[in-house]
Design a protein around this motif. Sequence first.
Motif, short mmCIF file in Angstrom:
data_model
loop_
_atom_site.label_atom_id
_atom_site.label_comp_id
_atom_site.label_asym_id
_atom_site.label_seq_id
_atom_site.Cartn_x
_atom_site.Cartn_y
_atom_site.Cartn_z
N UNK A 90 -10.06 0.49 -2.10
CA UNK A 90 -8.98 -0.18 -1.38
C UNK A 90 -9.56 -1.17 -0.37
N UNK A 91 -8.90 -2.31 -0.27
CA UNK A 91 -9.27 -3.32 0.72
C UNK A 91 -10.76 -3.67 0.62
N UNK A 146 -7.39 -4.77 -3.92
CA UNK A 146 -7.73 -3.41 -4.37
C UNK A 146 -8.26 -3.45 -5.79
N UNK A 147 -9.20 -2.55 -6.10
CA UNK A 147 -9.77 -2.42 -7.44
C UNK A 147 -9.52 -1.01 -7.98
N UNK A 148 -9.26 -0.92 -9.28
CA UNK A 148 -9.03 0.37 -9.94
C UNK A 148 -9.69 0.39 -11.30
N UNK A 160 -7.38 -5.29 -11.01
CA UNK A 160 -7.51 -5.86 -9.67
C UNK A 160 -6.12 -6.26 -9.19
N UNK A 161 -5.80 -5.90 -7.94
CA UNK A 161 -4.51 -6.23 -7.35
C UNK A 161 -4.73 -6.88 -6.00
N UNK A 162 -3.90 -7.85 -5.69
CA UNK A 162 -3.96 -8.49 -4.37
C UNK A 162 -2.55 -8.58 -3.81
N UNK A 163 -2.47 -8.47 -2.48
CA UNK A 163 -1.18 -8.53 -1.80
C UNK A 163 -1.31 -9.44 -0.58
N UNK A 164 -0.45 -10.44 -0.50
CA UNK A 164 -0.45 -11.38 0.62
C UNK A 164 0.80 -11.18 1.45
#
Length: 245
Positions: free
Chosen positions: A227-228, A208-210, A181-185
């Motif tokens: 994505x998103x 985003x999930x992968x 799991x990735x997050x971007x602010x």
Amino acid sequence: NPTDEEWGATTIRAGGQYDLTADSTVYLSYSEGYKAGGVGQYECTPAFDPEEVEAYEIGYKASFLDGRTHLSGAVFFYDYVGFQVTQALDLGTATRNAGDAEVKGVEIEFTSSVGENWTVNASATLLDSEYKDFINFDGLRPELGFQQLKGNSLSNAPETSINLGLAYSFAQFGGLVTLRVDSAYRSRTYFREFNGKDDSQDAYTIVNLNATWESDDQDWTARLFAKNVTDEEYAQTIFGSGASG
């Protein structure tokens, strides 16, 4: 009448580093950048001038826990001369020289393997960008006349950017499965040099999930991603002109 323009520059780069220990280093660098001038495709105006930048950076890199954790940080300063700005004018685009501009910033990156299965990563960038002496006319707000934009933030330069990631890996199905799991602010981002609220995007976060699988012989890989996942709506670019609004 035809015009013939020619630009050129010689740029340099210099740097040095010092190893504090076998696993940590400090460094500094100085470099020059150059972007040639040009001629607008949609207008009969004089050519715009080249853009030049002097970049200074001081940084630190280190690894810990037998190489399972990595940390790096940098402080940088960019000094622009002839900063080029692309604008929407009437029904076309034009490039102008905004004069001088400065960018000051700090970057930090962190990656660590936790146990045998978990990996965490994080990064943050803090920016302080501004135009210097820049007088310009906004076709969307002609009643304001020519405006002094000194101190306004550069376009596409949010003050705060933060990225976080977490991954879990395990053996399964004859290979290695990794769930991530990735997050971007991003804080408020201005897309035009006038820094109006209508010309900007509010702060937002993307998640985003992968899920990936790699066979033990590394011949096969499969990936499932989303994505998103929170369905965040955000603008990536905003242009404005007196002709099209």
